[in-house]
Structure formats: structure tokens, C-alpha cells
Design an enzyme around this catalytic site. Sequence first.
Site, PDB file in Angstrom:
ATOM      1  N   HIS A  58       0.847  -1.349  -0.106  1.00 34.80           N
ATOM      2  CA  HIS A  58      -0.020  -0.051  -0.037  1.00 34.80           C
ATOM      3  C   HIS A  58       0.838   1.308  -0.143  1.00 34.80           C
ATOM      4  CE1 HIS A  58      -3.325  -2.532   1.857  1.00 34.80           C
ATOM      5  NE2 HIS A  58      -3.473  -2.293   0.613  1.00 34.80           N
ATOM      6  N   CYS A  94      -6.251  -3.424   6.503  1.00 41.11           N
ATOM      7  CA  CYS A  94      -4.965  -4.019   6.163  1.00 41.11           C
ATOM      8  C   CYS A  94      -4.433  -4.527   7.510  1.00 41.11           C
ATOM      9  CB  CYS A  94      -3.882  -3.283   5.617  1.00 41.11           C
ATOM     10  SG  CYS A  94      -2.388  -3.788   5.099  1.00 41.11           S
ATOM     11  N   CYS A 111      15.987   6.528  37.916  1.00 44.52           N
ATOM     12  CA  CYS A 111      16.589   5.527  37.165  1.00 44.52           C
ATOM     13  C   CYS A 111      15.445   4.824  36.127  1.00 44.52           C
ATOM     14  CB  CYS A 111      17.206   4.410  37.844  1.00 44.52           C
ATOM     15  SG  CYS A 111      18.252   3.083  36.727  1.00 44.52           S
ATOM     16  N   CYS A 134      20.668  -3.614  38.521  1.00 44.47           N
ATOM     17  CA  CYS A 134      20.322  -2.617  37.247  1.00 44.47           C
ATOM     18  C   CYS A 134      21.617  -2.165  36.518  1.00 44.47           C
ATOM     19  CB  CYS A 134      19.705  -1.462  37.972  1.00 44.47           C
ATOM     20  SG  CYS A 134      19.237  -0.166  36.869  1.00 44.47           S
ATOM     21  N   CYS A 137      21.877   2.088  36.600  1.00 45.35           N
ATOM     22  CA  CYS A 137      22.664   2.802  37.829  1.00 45.35           C
ATOM     23  C   CYS A 137      23.317   2.010  38.603  1.00 45.35           C
ATOM     24  CB  CYS A 137      21.383   3.404  38.628  1.00 45.35           C
ATOM     25  SG  CYS A 137      20.534   2.151  39.256  1.00 45.35           S
ATOM     26  N   CYS A 171      11.332  -7.899  48.081  1.00 43.83           N
ATOM     27  CA  CYS A 171      11.051  -6.683  49.058  1.00 43.83           C
ATOM     28  C   CYS A 171      10.667  -5.458  47.924  1.00 43.83           C
ATOM     29  CB  CYS A 171      11.984  -6.426  49.804  1.00 43.83           C
ATOM     30  SG  CYS A 171      12.607  -7.550  50.918  1.00 43.83           S
ATOM     31  N   HIS A 230      18.178  -2.721  49.245  1.00 49.89           N
ATOM     32  CA  HIS A 230      18.740  -2.951  50.795  1.00 49.89           C
ATOM     33  C   HIS A 230      20.172  -3.657  50.753  1.00 49.89           C
ATOM     34  CE1 HIS A 230      17.227  -7.186  50.777  1.00 49.89           C
ATOM     35  NE2 HIS A 230      16.274  -6.663  50.270  1.00 49.89           N
ATOM     36  N   CYS A 287      16.644  -9.863  53.545  1.00 49.39           N
ATOM     37  CA  CYS A 287      15.033  -9.199  53.637  1.00 49.39           C
ATOM     38  C   CYS A 287      14.608  -9.242  54.977  1.00 49.39           C
ATOM     39  CB  CYS A 287      14.439 -10.420  52.766  1.00 49.39           C
ATOM     40  SG  CYS A 287      15.079 -10.704  50.976  1.00 49.39           S
ATOM     41  N   CYS A 306       5.227 -22.709  40.070  1.00 49.33           N
ATOM     42  CA  CYS A 306       4.467 -23.575  40.817  1.00 49.33           C
ATOM     43  C   CYS A 306       4.357 -23.043  42.259  1.00 49.33           C
ATOM     44  CB  CYS A 306       5.070 -25.064  41.127  1.00 49.33           C
ATOM     45  SG  CYS A 306       6.636 -24.911  41.772  1.00 49.33           S
TER      46      CYS A 306
END
Length: 474
Positions: A266, A296, A340, A355, A358, A366, A370, A375, A424
Site C-alpha cells: 500500500h 489491512c 533511574c 540494574c 545505575c 522486597c 537494601h 530481607c 508452581c
Amino acid sequence: PRVPLSPCPCPRPPQPLAEFDLRDVSYRVCGPTSHELQLPPPATPATSRRHAELSVSLRDSGPGADISMPVGVEDATSSASITLRVQPHLTIGTLKEQVFLEYGFHPLAQRWIIGQSLCQDGRSLGSYGIRRDGDGAFLFLLSARAAGLGPEHYRERWSGWPCPLCTFLNKPTRPGCEMCSSPRPEGYRVPGGHRPDPAEQRRLQREQDGTRQCQQALEAERQRNFQQLLRAEEAELVPNPEPFECRICLQGVPAARGVLLRDCLHSFCRECLRQVITFSEEPVVACPFRDVTYACGSHLQEREIRALLSPEEHARFLARGLALAERRSRNSFHCRGRDCPGWCFYEDAVNEFPCPVCGALNCLLCKAIHEGQNCRQYQDELQLRALHDAAARQTRDMLQTLVQRGEAMHCPTCRIVVQKKDGCDWIRCTVCQTEICWVTKGPRWGPGGPGDTSGGCRCNVNGQRCHPRCQNCH
């Protein structure tokens, strides 16, 4: 009609002329230059003597006295015109042989008509009125079946194959009839000892040269098409080959000024396509072709999008697509670093996200950064900081909301908040390493550890699942 006849030129005294009705006179050809008239029965003694003495003698006008005779030729399906060089004294039988030698039509298939007479083989052309240039004749060709012709008739005269349609006798090597272009009979084979004459050799050589030139031209055209295809493939945009009216803005677009989409062919003007891409809410831009019966389903290719947008517009388009993909994915996680833009897709077995933008290490359980704390330590500290820190309070409330909605739970052993991302119903606490049954929110095994079914969820004991919604916690 009555015509005067001259006596035979012989050394006798001149006799008075006599008149006869030509309809009562029979005609016989004695040779190329000699014809005789058989007079009617004598009525008187003088006439009887005249009968014995009269004859017709034709003067030969010499070898250069050929005349041009136009001939209309027809058969059951077609017609044509030819011109023959003949002499007036030529008999019809000789004419048939000449046509056979020059054009290949068997004498048995020829029916000659001059004036309104069906010609007889023994009479001459001159007797039918063919005496000067331009005197015409008509030739009708019978089919081989109507003429009673078979292969043996042609083998007697000339090697070759007779056309089943027009009866023309063709050279053995011809693939089709020279007169009507009908194909050669399938069962015919060129005789093994056949030697083409010079004319046939020249024709065969011309056919070979023509075949070679045709193949060379086809190969050159294929190469041109291939190079054109390569250039089109290497180009980011394919220009429209012909002018058209853009179906979006309804403006006329000259050739090579618009864009021909690769996937659907087209065509649209560049500005309309740029705006379609700019305002598209989807990362995959659909072809904008629509009418009352068809929409289309093709899409613009990435290189077409890149070529239609400026670098800044293309960067915004990519960023918009990434943000949309992040929002729509249930397994996406955005880095918790300040401002970030980094984010990722995570899997069930992964609990941390370093990451790449950064460099911060994100805890996927969590939903926070940290580093240097596990945790439990982080969540205990979070509870204390939540009393005075709004950001910590917001994170604590987010974790509690996850627990209330069933998207997270407290570890039955250490009570930290754990979360099942996917897969699971078997999970493990990252702090105390307790194996947990997600669907029952309790430990998977009894006090004895793995394999102890005296406690825990007792899944698959006596073939029974631990919960109707259990998804393989074992």
C-alpha cells in the site's frame, strides 16, 4: 461464338477459310508448344478434308516470357495470397508439381479454379485465359483425409512430414508447419539418415542462434531484475513507482515522492505515515489502509519507521514502546534507584536485579534496594523507619497491601514477607530457607525436614492434593 481458324502451315496450296462453332470442337495438348483441335463430324467432303488438315501451332515466345500470376489460396480454416512465375503454355498438372516443389502441397490436395472453371490437369493455363501479368487464379487445398493422402504418398515424392491441418509437406526438422504453424505430429521422428539441404541448414542455424540470443536476453533481464531487487532491499524506503492519491490526506502524490510499504504494497505520502507513527499508541505500527470492506493487517517495518522519523522522533518512539511494554508485562520490575529508567523482565528463580543503568542491586522480593542487609533485616528496619519516614511508611504499606491481596505472605518460620512471582506453588524463604506451600500458606514439610509428611501441607499423601487449587507444591 464462331472464330476463324488458320490452316496448318504446310507446303500445300492455300485453302479457303472455314468457320466452326467452338463449343463443338474438342481440344488436346500435344506438347509445350503444340495443341490440336478435333473438329466436329464432317458434313461435306470439303469439311472432311478440312478436318484432316487443320491444327493449331503456338509460337514459343522464348525462355524469358514468364508472367506473374497472383493466386488466392484457401483451405478449410484459413486463406493466403501468393504469386507464381508461370508461362501460359504450362499445363495444370505441371503447375501442381511446381506448387508441390515450391510450397509442399501434394498435387492430389490441389484444386485449381480459373474464372468459373475447375481446371483439368491436361489443359494449359493459356487455355483458361492466363496469358499476361496479373491474370489470377484460385487454389483450394483439400484436407489429407479428403484427398486420400497418407504418409506413403509423401515418401514417394519427398521426405518430410505432412501437416494434418493444411496438408503442406514440411522439412523433417521443422517443429511446426511452415504454412499454418500447426505443431508437428507427436509420433513423427526425423529419419536417421536425413541430411538437411543448405536452406534447411541455414534455418536450423538461425533457430539455434535465435534460441541462444533469447536465452542471453532472458539471463540479462534476470540479472537486471536481481540487481533492482537488491537495491530495493538495501533501501530503507521503497518509493512509489506510479502516481497515486494518498488515502489519508487525499492529495495526489507524484511517482517516487511517496512510500510503498514492503509488507502489503500500500502506498501513502511520507508526511501522513510520519504522523501515523508519531501518534501511534502501539509499539507495532499497523498499516493505515482502511475502507468500508477491508482493513489491512500488515505492519510497518522497523527500518521504514526509522527512515520516516527524525532521530529525536525515533528515540521518543522507542522510549514510548519500552514504557508500554513495561506497563503491560506482569513480570516486569522497575529499578528503585532515584530517576533511574532501568527495568527488567524477571523469572521465578531470580530474586535480585542488578540494574545495568545505575548499578544498584534490587531485591525482587522486597521490591526495594537494601544492599548489605537481608530481607528480614530490611523489613525490621522498615517497620522502625516507617514511624518517622514517609518513604519507608509507603514501602511498608505496599508490602502489607500485597499480603492482604494474596500476592505476598509471611514466612511461617521467620515472618518476613515473601512473594511468589510465578510458577508452581513451592517457594523457599530467602532468610531461613524454609520450604513453603504457597496455596496453604504453611510449611511444606514436617519438623523432620524434607520428606517428613507428619506435618506440613501433606501434599500427595494417599494420593490427595493439599488444596483444590494446588499447583505442584511438591
